[in-house]
Scaffold this active site. Sequence first.
Site, PDB file in Angstrom:
ATOM      1  NE  ARG A   1      -1.367  11.553   8.513  1.00  0.00           N
ATOM      2  CZ  ARG A   1      -2.427  11.392   9.275  1.00  0.00           C
ATOM      3  NH1 ARG A   1      -3.239  12.402   9.524  1.00  0.00           N
ATOM      4  NH2 ARG A   1      -2.726  10.205   9.782  1.00  0.00           N
TER       5      ARG A   1
ATOM      6  CE1 TYR B   1       6.036  11.640   9.719  1.00  0.00           C
ATOM      7  CE2 TYR B   1       3.912  12.615   9.193  1.00  0.00           C
ATOM      8  CZ  TYR B   1       4.709  11.500   9.371  1.00  0.00           C
ATOM      9  OH  TYR B   1       4.167  10.254   9.186  1.00  0.00           O
TER      10      TYR B   1
ATOM     11  N   GLY C   1       3.625  13.653   5.854  1.00  0.00           N
ATOM     12  CA  GLY C   1       2.283  14.039   5.433  1.00  0.00           C
ATOM     13  C   GLY C   1       2.027  15.540   5.500  1.00  0.00           C
TER      14      GLY C   1
ATOM     15  CE  LYS D   1      -1.807   9.461   3.167  1.00  0.00           C
ATOM     16  NZ  LYS D   1      -1.100   9.002   4.305  1.00  0.00           N
TER      17      LYS D   1
ATOM     18  CG  HIS E   1      -5.531   6.504   3.522  1.00  0.00           C
ATOM     19  ND1 HIS E   1      -5.664   6.479   4.895  1.00  0.00           N
ATOM     20  CD2 HIS E   1      -4.205   6.451   3.292  1.00  0.00           C
ATOM     21  CE1 HIS E   1      -4.468   6.406   5.460  1.00  0.00           C
ATOM     22  NE2 HIS E   1      -3.571   6.379   4.512  1.00  0.00           N
TER      23      HIS E   1
ATOM     24  CB  SER F   1      -2.655   6.687   9.509  1.00  0.00           C
ATOM     25  OG  SER F   1      -3.158   7.586   8.558  1.00  0.00           O
TER      26      SER F   1
ATOM     27  CB  CYS G   1      -4.804   0.401  10.387  1.00  0.00           C
ATOM     28  SG  CYS G   1      -5.153   1.393  11.842  1.00  0.00           S
TER      29      CYS G   1
ATOM     30  CG  ASP H   1      -0.483   5.948   2.114  1.00  0.00           C
ATOM     31  OD1 ASP H   1      -0.998   5.414   3.110  1.00  0.00           O
ATOM     32  OD2 ASP H   1      -0.303   7.179   2.030  1.00  0.00           O
TER      33      ASP H   1
ATOM     34  CG  ASN I   1       4.494   8.198  12.423  1.00  0.00           C
ATOM     35  OD1 ASN I   1       4.105   7.261  11.719  1.00  0.00           O
ATOM     36  ND2 ASN I   1       4.411   9.464  12.022  1.00  0.00           N
TER      37      ASN I   1
ATOM     38  NE  ARG J   1       4.882   6.895   8.876  1.00  0.00           N
ATOM     39  CZ  ARG J   1       3.696   6.456   8.463  1.00  0.00           C
ATOM     40  NH1 ARG J   1       3.550   5.968   7.239  1.00  0.00           N
ATOM     41  NH2 ARG J   1       2.654   6.474   9.262  1.00  0.00           N
TER      42      ARG J   1
ATOM     43  N   GLY K   1       1.220 -12.414   7.039  1.00  0.00           N
ATOM     44  CA  GLY K   1       1.103 -13.354   5.922  1.00  0.00           C
ATOM     45  C   GLY K   1      -0.187 -14.163   5.975  1.00  0.00           C
TER      46      GLY K   1
HETATM   47  P1  GTP Z   1       0.223   4.444   6.862  1.00  0.00           P
HETATM   48  O1  GTP Z   1       1.508   4.437   6.116  1.00  0.00           O
HETATM   49  O2  GTP Z   1       0.299   5.248   8.146  1.00  0.00           O
HETATM   50  O3  GTP Z   1      -0.963   4.837   6.056  1.00  0.00           O
HETATM   51  O4  GTP Z   1       0.004   2.971   7.472  1.00  0.00           O
HETATM   52  P2  GTP Z   1      -0.307   1.507   6.887  1.00  0.00           P
HETATM   53  O5  GTP Z   1      -1.783   1.299   6.861  1.00  0.00           O
HETATM   54  O6  GTP Z   1       0.445   1.247   5.641  1.00  0.00           O
HETATM   55  O7  GTP Z   1       0.214   0.577   8.082  1.00  0.00           O
HETATM   56  P3  GTP Z   1       1.392  -0.501   8.125  1.00  0.00           P
HETATM   57  O8  GTP Z   1       1.216  -1.626   7.164  1.00  0.00           O
HETATM   58  O9  GTP Z   1       2.680   0.222   8.054  1.00  0.00           O
HETATM   59  O10 GTP Z   1       1.210  -1.097   9.589  1.00  0.00           O
HETATM   60  C1  GTP Z   1       1.247  -0.326  10.755  1.00  0.00           C
HETATM   61  C2  GTP Z   1       1.530  -1.174  11.970  1.00  0.00           C
HETATM   62  O11 GTP Z   1       0.570  -2.220  12.084  1.00  0.00           O
HETATM   63  C3  GTP Z   1       2.907  -1.818  11.918  1.00  0.00           C
HETATM   64  O12 GTP Z   1       3.538  -1.700  13.173  1.00  0.00           O
HETATM   65  C4  GTP Z   1       2.597  -3.259  11.596  1.00  0.00           C
HETATM   66  O13 GTP Z   1       3.571  -4.139  12.113  1.00  0.00           O
HETATM   67  C5  GTP Z   1       1.211  -3.481  12.207  1.00  0.00           C
HETATM   68  N1  GTP Z   1       0.430  -4.482  11.430  1.00  0.00           N
HETATM   69  C6  GTP Z   1       0.272  -4.515  10.084  1.00  0.00           C
HETATM   70  N2  GTP Z   1      -0.465  -5.598   9.695  1.00  0.00           N
HETATM   71  C7  GTP Z   1      -0.792  -6.255  10.826  1.00  0.00           C
HETATM   72  C8  GTP Z   1      -1.544  -7.450  11.091  1.00  0.00           C
HETATM   73  O14 GTP Z   1      -2.057  -8.125  10.192  1.00  0.00           O
HETATM   74  N3  GTP Z   1      -1.669  -7.806  12.404  1.00  0.00           N
HETATM   75  C9  GTP Z   1      -1.104  -7.088  13.418  1.00  0.00           C
HETATM   76  N4  GTP Z   1      -1.285  -7.516  14.664  1.00  0.00           N
HETATM   77  N5  GTP Z   1      -0.383  -5.962  13.212  1.00  0.00           N
HETATM   78  C10 GTP Z   1      -0.223  -5.550  11.937  1.00  0.00           C
HETATM   79  C1  SPV Z   2      -0.425   8.272   7.064  1.00  0.00           C
HETATM   80  O1  SPV Z   2      -0.338   8.931   8.128  1.00  0.00           O
HETATM   81  O2  SPV Z   2      -1.499   7.762   6.675  1.00  0.00           O
HETATM   82  C2  SPV Z   2       0.769   8.066   6.216  1.00  0.00           C
HETATM   83  C3  SPV Z   2       1.970   8.815   6.534  1.00  0.00           C
HETATM   84  O3  SPV Z   2       0.710   7.335   5.254  1.00  0.00           O
HETATM   85  S1  SPV Z   2       1.842  10.471   6.017  1.00  0.00           S
HETATM   86  O4  SPV Z   2       2.505  10.636   4.747  1.00  0.00           O
HETATM   87  O5  SPV Z   2       2.493  11.283   7.031  1.00  0.00           O
HETATM   88  O6  SPV Z   2       0.447  10.849   5.869  1.00  0.00           O
HETATM   89 MN    MN Z   3      -1.366   6.667   4.861  1.00  0.00          MN
END
Ligand code: GTP
Ligand code: SPV
Ligand code: MN
Length: 583
Positions: free
Chosen positions: A68, A196, A198, A205, A225, A247, A249, A274, A364, A366, A491
């Site tokens: 984004r 891309y 988003g 978004k 979000h 994002s 996180c 999301d 990033n 996806r 987990g």
């Molecule tokens: P968007 O799709 O961008 O909105 O992101 P999201 O919030 O769904 O994030 P996602 O679950 O894809 O995690 C992003 C990154 O954080 C990945 O590389 C994960 O492996 C890492 N991650 C997720 N949960 C944890 C956790 O509990 N601990 C740690 N250390 N890393 C984590």
């Molecule tokens: C984010 O960036 O929070 C995402 C991916 O979930 S996007 O669809 O590009 O916004």
């Molecule tokens: Mn997101």
Amino acid sequence: MSKKDLESWVTEVAKLVAPEKIHWCDGSEEEKKVLIAEMLKTGDLLELNEQTHPNCFLHRSDPNDVARVEQLTFICSRLEDDAGPNNNWMNPAEAHAKIDALFERSMKGRTMYVIPYLMGPVGSPYARAGVEITDSPYVVLNMSIMSKIGDAAIAIINSSSKFVKGLHSVGELDPARRFIMHFPEEQTIKSFGSGYGGNALLGKKCHALRLASGTAKQEGWLAEHMLILGIQPPQGETKYIAAAFPSACGKTNLAMLVPPKGFEDWKIWTVGDDIAWLHLDESGQLRAINPEAGFFGVVPGTSSTTNPNCMNTLGKNTIYTNVALTSEQEPWWEGHDLTRPDTLVDWKGNSFDPTLGGLAAHPNARFTVPASQCPSFSKEGNSPNGVPISAIVFGGRRSNVTPLVFQTYDWEHGVFAGASMASETTAAAAGQVGNVRRDPMAMKPFCGYNFGDYWAHWLSFASRSDNLPPIFHVNWFRKGADGKFLWPGFGENIRVLEWILARSDGKAEGTESAIGYLPKSGELNLDGLNLPPGATESLLAVDKKSWKKEIEDIKEYFSIFGDRLPVALSDRAESIKNMLGSV
Ligand code: GTP
Ligand code: SPV
Ligand code: MN
């Protein structure tokens, strides 16, 4: 607005962008097959190993177009103050003129696809329709996974007289000729120069958050979000939690959590990963629907250890964007179960040389995959009235300051905790990674109006229901002196959810601190984790000196919202500061 208005808008757009032909998408399998065949020919898609990855494809973005672009994203409301200091603003007339000049004849020699799409469960009173016009077949294919294309949307457009208009062209993928513009008063989006996620899948978004957040304020609901998950204790009833993390996180990972050793009898049900649209029902119960039909998730770091449910979701009917490719035509990424093969093609399509120190997959990268393929997908996932929410969780990526978990004292304090959230920036947006910035409610890039008004809207729920869910804050990312994560995460996060549920049910006491309730010693189930000595204390520590500085930062941040900032929030900052005492 009706089908007729839709047709005249399509004609008007066609005049501007001058496509070679117009295709109205119906979302059929046949249509997808034709699109895929064309994209395989043009190289827009590469077919992955049919034996191991049936109906899976790799798409490589232009290297300048992988995330984004917040600095090129604008809210074009009539008044600048309505967009607020949290958004880039442009006068609507100027914005239209600027972006229409780019759109002029931009689809010459290309097909213009018209995608009627539905966000939300079919038959849900909360579902909303939109129409995206695009010259990108990749966008059509992604939208067909992420939303419901065709009849379901047309039916709503005909009956509800409302739809969001989205116009998109990849243009020349030139960052100097790229804008993502939103016109909340016209329920219109115009996006040029990026393919891309988003920036280009306008239902996500742009519609479901930036425009929907404003509509939600006017109509008394929330567009957030947030992931939505169900948690079912042994022999217990399933309770639902909505959680907002910025994002990249951890939303997808938490939403698909697989209970670890010691929690085998627990179940986690995925409703969304999301976006959540939250409404109060007649009884004052907050309920959430997931407006999306698929997951557009972060690939790197996904493995059978970190996210087995996700690994089982992928591998068929999946579009991978910007991952590496093995000589067996299989996708690979950093953090994959298989150690890096000797021969790899990187995300740009070049032979990968690890000695150069780069990454094979883009950080990033996806996946796009239907939600229904997820083994933990909830049977309530398509429920028209959504699921009742028992707890709201905010969270950020902070290596220090913020404890693993705390509960806020009341709704107003919860809104304060959301509004003052901060997190380290990630690869989901172009720019530097790892900078701590305020990301209120994980909505900094996505709230389509002034944050001051948005927080006032959140606060207003307290007078509309006496049955609101408690609000918590978590941080999976706190680090020790050695620079390593203190908490195992993934987990094991179920242990924190267990405490959150216990608090919501009045079954855990907690202990009071200046920033909220923390788990009382022994309340967090850490059996079998074997955390190093002192780790639990470090995870839950509320360091008064750091927090006093944090409150000063928060006050400074809040001050940019001037008289749009609800007094309750500045008062809350002051009272927490007083509770921290003199250090
Ligand atoms: P968007 O799709 O961008 O909105 O992101 P999201 O919030 O769904 O994030 P996602 O679950 O894809 O995690 C992003 C990154 O954080 C990945 O590389 C994960 O492996 C890492 N991650 C997720 N949960 C944890 C956790 O509990 N601990 C740690 N250390 N890393 C984590
Ligand atoms: C984010 O960036 O929070 C995402 C991916 O979930 S996007 O669809 O590009 O916004
Ligand atoms: Mn997101």
